[in-house]
Scaffold this motif. Structure first.
Motif, PDB file in Angstrom:
ATOM      1  N   TYR A 105       0.828  -1.211   0.000  1.00  0.00           N
ATOM      2  CA  TYR A 105       0.000   0.000   0.000  1.00  0.00           C
ATOM      3  C   TYR A 105       0.863   1.262   0.000  1.00  0.00           C
ATOM      4  N   LEU A 106       1.984   1.208   0.729  1.00  0.00           N
ATOM      5  CA  LEU A 106       2.899   2.352   0.716  1.00  0.00           C
ATOM      6  C   LEU A 106       3.477   2.550  -0.682  1.00  0.00           C
ATOM      7  N   ALA A 107       3.812   1.450  -1.345  1.00  0.00           N
ATOM      8  CA  ALA A 107       4.334   1.535  -2.710  1.00  0.00           C
ATOM      9  C   ALA A 107       3.269   2.075  -3.664  1.00  0.00           C
ATOM     10  N   GLY A 108       2.008   1.627  -3.490  1.00  0.00           N
ATOM     11  CA  GLY A 108       0.923   2.116  -4.339  1.00  0.00           C
ATOM     12  C   GLY A 108       0.706   3.605  -4.176  1.00  0.00           C
ATOM     13  N   ILE A 109       0.746   4.072  -2.923  1.00  0.00           N
ATOM     14  CA  ILE A 109       0.586   5.510  -2.671  1.00  0.00           C
ATOM     15  C   ILE A 109       1.728   6.296  -3.317  1.00  0.00           C
ATOM     16  N   THR A 110       2.952   5.776  -3.176  1.00  0.00           N
ATOM     17  CA  THR A 110       4.118   6.441  -3.762  1.00  0.00           C
ATOM     18  C   THR A 110       3.984   6.543  -5.276  1.00  0.00           C
ATOM     19  N   ILE A 111       3.614   5.431  -5.902  1.00  0.00           N
ATOM     20  CA  ILE A 111       3.451   5.423  -7.368  1.00  0.00           C
ATOM     21  C   ILE A 111       2.364   6.399  -7.792  1.00  0.00           C
ATOM     22  N   ALA A 112       1.234   6.403  -7.080  1.00  0.00           N
ATOM     23  CA  ALA A 112       0.117   7.284  -7.439  1.00  0.00           C
ATOM     24  C   ALA A 112       0.522   8.746  -7.348  1.00  0.00           C
ATOM     25  N   ILE A 113       1.192   9.126  -6.264  1.00  0.00           N
ATOM     26  CA  ILE A 113       1.564  10.536  -6.070  1.00  0.00           C
ATOM     27  C   ILE A 113       2.600  10.976  -7.093  1.00  0.00           C
ATOM     28  N   VAL A 114       3.661  10.182  -7.251  1.00  0.00           N
ATOM     29  CA  VAL A 114       4.741  10.569  -8.162  1.00  0.00           C
ATOM     30  C   VAL A 114       4.257  10.563  -9.614  1.00  0.00           C
ATOM     31  N   ALA A 115       3.525   9.517  -9.993  1.00  0.00           N
ATOM     32  CA  ALA A 115       3.024   9.437 -11.373  1.00  0.00           C
ATOM     33  C   ALA A 115       2.050  10.575 -11.665  1.00  0.00           C
ATOM     34  N   SER A 116       1.222  10.934 -10.694  1.00  0.00           N
ATOM     35  CA  SER A 116       0.261  12.028 -10.892  1.00  0.00           C
ATOM     36  C   SER A 116       0.970  13.366 -10.996  1.00  0.00           C
ATOM     37  N   LEU A 117       1.984  13.588 -10.137  1.00  0.00           N
ATOM     38  CA  LEU A 117       2.749  14.834 -10.201  1.00  0.00           C
ATOM     39  C   LEU A 117       3.423  14.982 -11.547  1.00  0.00           C
ATOM     40  N   GLU A 118       4.081  13.915 -11.999  1.00  0.00           N
ATOM     41  CA  GLU A 118       4.768  13.985 -13.295  1.00  0.00           C
ATOM     42  C   GLU A 118       3.768  14.183 -14.431  1.00  0.00           C
ATOM     43  N   THR A 119       2.634  13.522 -14.349  1.00  0.00           N
ATOM     44  CA  THR A 119       1.612  13.674 -15.390  1.00  0.00           C
ATOM     45  C   THR A 119       1.100  15.102 -15.465  1.00  0.00           C
ATOM     46  N   LEU A 120       0.762  15.682 -14.316  1.00  0.00           N
ATOM     47  CA  LEU A 120       0.208  17.038 -14.300  1.00  0.00           C
ATOM     48  C   LEU A 120       1.224  18.059 -14.800  1.00  0.00           C
ATOM     49  N   LEU A 121       2.491  17.893 -14.391  1.00  0.00           N
ATOM     50  CA  LEU A 121       3.530  18.801 -14.864  1.00  0.00           C
ATOM     51  C   LEU A 121       3.729  18.666 -16.372  1.00  0.00           C
ATOM     52  N   ASN A 122       3.798  17.427 -16.851  1.00  0.00           N
ATOM     53  CA  ASN A 122       3.969  17.214 -18.285  1.00  0.00           C
ATOM     54  C   ASN A 122       2.780  17.741 -19.076  1.00  0.00           C
ATOM     55  N   LEU A 123       1.578  17.579 -18.506  1.00  0.00           N
ATOM     56  CA  LEU A 123       0.379  18.057 -19.189  1.00  0.00           C
ATOM     57  C   LEU A 123       0.422  19.570 -19.358  1.00  0.00           C
ATOM     58  N   GLU A 124       0.832  20.269 -18.285  1.00  0.00           N
ATOM     59  CA  GLU A 124       0.973  21.729 -18.377  1.00  0.00           C
ATOM     60  C   GLU A 124       2.019  22.094 -19.416  1.00  0.00           C
ATOM     61  N   ALA A 125       3.134  21.378 -19.415  1.00  0.00           N
ATOM     62  CA  ALA A 125       4.211  21.680 -20.352  1.00  0.00           C
ATOM     63  C   ALA A 125       3.770  21.441 -21.794  1.00  0.00           C
ATOM     64  N   VAL A 126       3.070  20.342 -22.026  1.00  0.00           N
ATOM     65  CA  VAL A 126       2.614  20.018 -23.378  1.00  0.00           C
ATOM     66  C   VAL A 126       1.617  21.066 -23.873  1.00  0.00           C
ATOM     67  N   ASP A 127       0.720  21.493 -23.008  1.00  0.00           N
ATOM     68  CA  ASP A 127      -0.246  22.522 -23.411  1.00  0.00           C
ATOM     69  C   ASP A 127       0.451  23.816 -23.801  1.00  0.00           C
TER      70      ASP A 127
END
Length: 749
Positions: A263-285
């Motif tokens: 569960y700790l690994a799942g939380i880590t993956i969710a937070i990091v993957a979401s942060l990178e996604t949101l940043l990349n999404l802003e950059a791509v736009d």
């Protein structure tokens, strides 16, 4: 989000071409990221690429973002696989991470993307560009043993970004790779600059790949040292049968459901993957030529579904990926079809034509990525950020350097941290604007609050309040403020109840929204009152006009409370000046002297000439109503003066010349200021000389009006002689907004 009508045959052709280019670039990246992540099967990276392209691409609201295995997660993936002890347990954590991402999307966590500083987003783009350039140089020369997709500074081959480049000088470069890489760059540059080549259906990157494959086939015939070794060709896992292909798949170990580490690994993956996604999404736009906005919450949902599926079939986590997305945009991708098509090509080619893909030289693909990097880290971007000042440039360059010298995730966090420090510093230094206005009721100190007032601003606001002198007038202006921290509101309320009363400070509020419960209660005067009028001298009245004109010219006009002025003047008026001005629409006295209701008597007549009725109004304003100053105000480019000069030079009757029957009395007054000998010289004069003559007449007309007032009104003359009032002239320059005043010994000062 694009409307359905935006999907046309024209966009389809561009999307298919872009999807093909992204596929060629994504292929080695998927394999390299899987290797760098410590995945037991390189096929896990291809699975993530297929899911990211086809499934996430279908669900995503972004038209340009391309998802797949992310370089920013390599360290996280490798660490979690080691901590959990098996890849199957890690896949369970990936599934949990996807579920958490869906929950985050439903909770609207995507709104956090609006708070990412633009300097960090641009730093991310530039950093990816720099990394692509630095990482692809060795691949371009056939030297690097580090896999494609490893974006970290410290590489898995025990080298780092710079040592890998330096290692090329020991002679370990490959001549065949150099030739393919150099010609590939030349093809890409030539293609981008030739209008003819741009119109061809075949994209430049595909030409580069075909050229690379053909050249290496020839080099194989030549043998050493020209033939490129297998280590610098694409290496897709090849299955000889369906069962062997299915053997590439792995499945989550759900028996570990009671393991807290999962569960700790799942939380880590969710937070990091979401942060990178949101940043990349802003950059791509930001680099999208059509400047479309991608819905962040929908993107989190799509990524969550993608991670659930990739976790169930054995793939590594997926995010929005800036490298593939930028390649997609620069290849001409118009809609999400390109991302979906790239995923489809990965699936088909990896499943049915893996051997054909393994003939592609990495140096050809490196050329494509290097040229993309040059576009992302363009000199124009650096010049733009430099021109925007240190508060933009320093977080930008810090983000860039941090990403290049660490890895994507660490660099972004460092960049965000530095940017936040700059934001905090900016708020601490400039949470308010403090200035002094000189009203008819005296000097008033204005504290203008910023748009967002946080607890960090408390010290600065407390200091500004404590600096207010005893017995002064103070206004706190919140017209531009949307948020005020409760602690700051408490400070302001306490100051009004206690400190302001103890120090005799007239504290007023204006512009506070109802939710702040600090209603407007202006105590100082925005208008002329009886007491102020009686205490004022003619010189002070003139100073008020000068200062008002200064404010008007500088654009720093007073913020007046209209309702307060209406209520205060409804019972009577006590103006401090009488102004006789022209009717010209460009010269309203209240505006150009920055005055409010009840401040002046304003007499307006063409040419600012006097008459019995005008004198009567002036006498009333001064002798009965108590005004302290009379101003006769002319202005540049005066139509009445110009008409008077023109009729003086003409033999025609005034009514015939102008079509106006009642202008004669005004023109006759102005003619007293026209020098007949001077006007005779204007017949052959240049336009500039004639204009100068008219401006001279304008000034003389003002002085003539003053003289006539003093000669014809015993009341006003006596008050001037007794220094009870003053009388001055002035001319307003329409071009500069400046008022020039005319004073002499008879003005009453």
């Amino acid at each position: 989000m694009m409307q359905k009508s935006s999907y046309t045959l024209q966009t389809l052709s561009k999307d298919l071409v872009a999807g093909l280019v992204v596929f060629l670039v994504a292929l080695p990246l998927c394999l390299g990221i899987a290797l760098a992540s410590g995945s037991p099967e390189l096929f896990a990276g291809l699975l993530a690429g297929i899911v990211g392209g086809m499934l996430v691409g279908l669900l995503s609201g972004s038209q340009t973002s391309v998802s797949g295995p992310a370089a920013g997660l390599t360290a996280i993936v490798a660490t979690q696989i080691g901590l959990l002890g098996s890849y199957e347990a890690f896949l369970f954590a990936v599934v949990l991470g996807g579920i958490l991402q869906i929950a985050m999307s439903l909770l609207k966590a995507g709104a956090l993307s609006a708070f990412f500083p633009s300097s960090v987003i641009k730093g991310l783009l530039a950093a990816i560009g720099v990394i692509l350039i630095l990482k692809q140089i060795p691949h371009l020369l056939g030297h690097d043993s580090d896999p494609e997709g490893d974006m970290a500074f410290e590489q898995i081959d025990k080298e780092n970004t710079f040592s890998e480049i330096a290692g090329m000088f020991d002679g370990s470069i490959h001549y065949g790779a150099i030739i393919i890489g150099a010609f590939s760059i030349a093809i890409l540059v030539l293609w981008s600059r030739s209008s003819f080549l741009k119109k061809l259906l075949i994209p430049a990157p595909l030409v580069v790949v075909i050229f690379g494959v053909a050249m290496n086939a020839w080099f194989v015939q030549l043998g050493e040292p020209w033939a490129i070794r297998t280590s610098h060709l694409v290496q897709v896992p090849v299955a000889n049968s369906i069962s062997e292909f299915l053997g590439f798949l792995s499945f989550p170990d759900f028996s570990r459901w009671a393991d807290s580490g999962i569960y700790l690994a799942g939380i880590t993956i969710a937070i990091v993957a979401s942060l990178e996604t949101l940043l990349n999404l802003e950059a791509v736009d930001r680099i999208d030529p059509l400047q479309r906005h991608s819905p962040p919450n929908r993107e989190l949902f799509a990524q969550g579904v993608g991670n659930i599926v990739t976790g169930l079939i054995g793939g590594i986590p997926v995010t929005s990926v800036i490298v593939r997305s930028s390649v997609n945009i620069h290849a001409g991708g118009q809609t999400k079809v390109s991302a979906i098509f790239h995923g489809f090509l990965l699936f088909v080619c990896v499943s049915f034509f893996p051997l054909a893909l393994n003939y592609i030289p990495l140096s050809a693909l490196a050329a494509i990525l290097l040229v993309t990097g040059l576009k992302l880290a363009s000199p124009e971007l650096f010049a733009q950020m430099w021109s925007e000042g240190r508060y933009q440039f320093i977080p930008f360059i810090a983000t860039l350097i941090s990403i290049v010298l660490t890895d994507l995730l660490k660099g972004i966090l460092i960049g965000l941290g530095i940017s936040i420090l700059f934001v905090l510093n900016s708020n601490l230094r400039r949470p308010l604007r403090k200035f002094v206005e000189k009203h008819v009721g005296g000097k008033v100190t204005i504290i203008e609050l910023s748009n967002q007032v946080s607890f960090l601003n408390r010290a600065a606001i407390d200091s500004a309040l404590r600096e207010a002198p005893y017995g002064s007038k103070l206004v706190i202006d919140a017209n531009q403020t949307d948020y005020i921290d409760p602690d700051v509101l408490s400070l302001i309320r306490d100051y009004k109840k206690k400190t302001a009363k103890m120090r005799g400070i007239e504290l007023s509020f204006r512009g506070f929204k109802p939710k702040f419960r600090l209603p407007d209660d202006a105590q100082h005067v925005h208008h002329s009152t009886y007491d102020r009028q009686q205490q004022m001298t003619p010189a002070q009245a003139l100073d008020l006009l000068r200062e008002g004109n200064d404010r008007f010219r500088s654009g720093q006009r007073m913020m007046r409370h209209t309702e307060h002025q209406l209520n205060a003047t409804s019972q009577g008026q006590h103006p401090f000046a009488v102004i006789l001005s022209c009717i010209d629409s460009r010269a309203p006295a209240e505006t150009l002297f920055d005055l409010g209701l009840g401040d002046i008597f304003n007499i307006r007549i063409a040419g600012n000439v006097t008459s019995a009725k005008v004198l009567g109004s002036m006498e009333y304003g001064c002798a009965i109503a108590g005004a302290k100053l009379i101003l006769i105000l002319g202005h540049s480019n005066c139509g009445a003066v110009t008409s008077s000069v023109n009729t003086f030079r003409s033999d025609k009757d005034l009514a015939q010349l102008t079509g106006c029957q009642h202008l004669e009395s005004i023109v006759q007054e102005i003619r007293h200021s026209i020098d007949p000998s001077g006007i005779a010289n204007t017949d052959q004069a240049q336009p500039t000389q004639l204009n100068n003559f008219i401006e001279t007449v304008t000034k003389l007309n003002v002085l003539h009006s003053i003289d006539k007032v003093l000669r014809h009104s015993n009341t006003i003359r006596t008050m001037v002689e007794q220094r009870r009032i003053g009388i001055v002239g002035g001319k307003y320059d329409i071009a500069t907004s400046n008022v020039e005043f005319y004073l002499d010994q008879s003005s009453g000062f």
